[in-house]
Design an enzyme around this catalytic site. Structure first.
Site, mmCIF file in Angstrom:
data_model
loop_
_atom_site.group_PDB
_atom_site.id
_atom_site.type_symbol
_atom_site.label_atom_id
_atom_site.label_comp_id
_atom_site.label_asym_id
_atom_site.label_seq_id
_atom_site.Cartn_x
_atom_site.Cartn_y
_atom_site.Cartn_z
ATOM 1 C CD GLU A 33 -2.830 -1.126 0.005
ATOM 2 O OE1 GLU A 33 -3.238 0.130 -0.382
ATOM 3 O OE2 GLU A 33 -3.198 -2.182 -0.518
ATOM 4 C CD GLU A 74 -4.254 3.453 4.033
ATOM 5 O OE1 GLU A 74 -4.423 2.878 2.891
ATOM 6 O OE2 GLU A 74 -4.723 4.810 4.028
ATOM 7 C CD GLU A 81 -8.774 0.139 -0.551
ATOM 8 O OE1 GLU A 81 -7.540 -0.354 -0.817
ATOM 9 O OE2 GLU A 81 -9.155 1.292 -0.719
ATOM 10 C CE LYS A 100 -12.026 -1.530 -3.642
ATOM 11 N NZ LYS A 100 -11.656 -2.281 -4.782
ATOM 12 C CG ASP A 101 -16.099 5.362 -3.321
ATOM 13 O OD1 ASP A 101 -14.820 4.883 -3.590
ATOM 14 O OD2 ASP A 101 -16.867 5.458 -4.217
#
Length: 131
Positions: A33, A74, A81, A100-101
């Site tokens: 990530e 995060e 996700e 996801k948003d």
């Protein structure tokens, strides 16, 4: 799925395995990530900056809390996700996009909180040092 993969899916039978898998998770999110790497770099810069600003204990707690919270969010964003991608597969679904948003929004809101903490604690001290 081979036998080793099946063993990793089963509940941890040993206490130390929990730590091993947790550290594997930290390494995975850091490696995969880009945003996590950005959060780590920015958080590290803020911590180094704070070393020169003579923060009080309660100020340190707020700064460390806000940096940690962004990093934790995060990780959760990445978890959400991955789970959504696993469930949706190659198909597009509006609920998958929505989930996801919203997970990304949680990170954004937490980062905003961290900016407010920095504005309240760090900026005045930095201003005094510079001027």
């Amino acid at each position: 799925m081979d036998l080793k993969d099946k063993q990793e899916v089963v509940k941890n039978s040993r206490f130390l395995d929990s730590f091993k898998f947790a550290f594997k998770g930290v390494l995975t999110v850091f490696q995969e990530e880009r945003n996590m790497r950005s959060h780590i770099v920015i958080g590290s810069i803020v911590l180094v900056l704070c070393l020169f600003l003579n923060l009080a204990v309660n100020e340190w707690l707020w700064v460390i809390f806000s940096i940690s919270l962004v990093i934790i969010m995060e990780v959760w964003n990445t978890v959400i996700e991955n789970v959504v991608d696993l469930a949706a597969g190659e198909r597009y679904h509006p609920l998958a996009k929505k989930a996801k948003d919203m997970a990304a929004a949680a990170v954004l809101m937490t980062a905003g909180f961290s900016v407010v903490v920095a504005a309240i604690i760090i900026l005045p001290k930095l201003w005094q040092k510079l001027f």
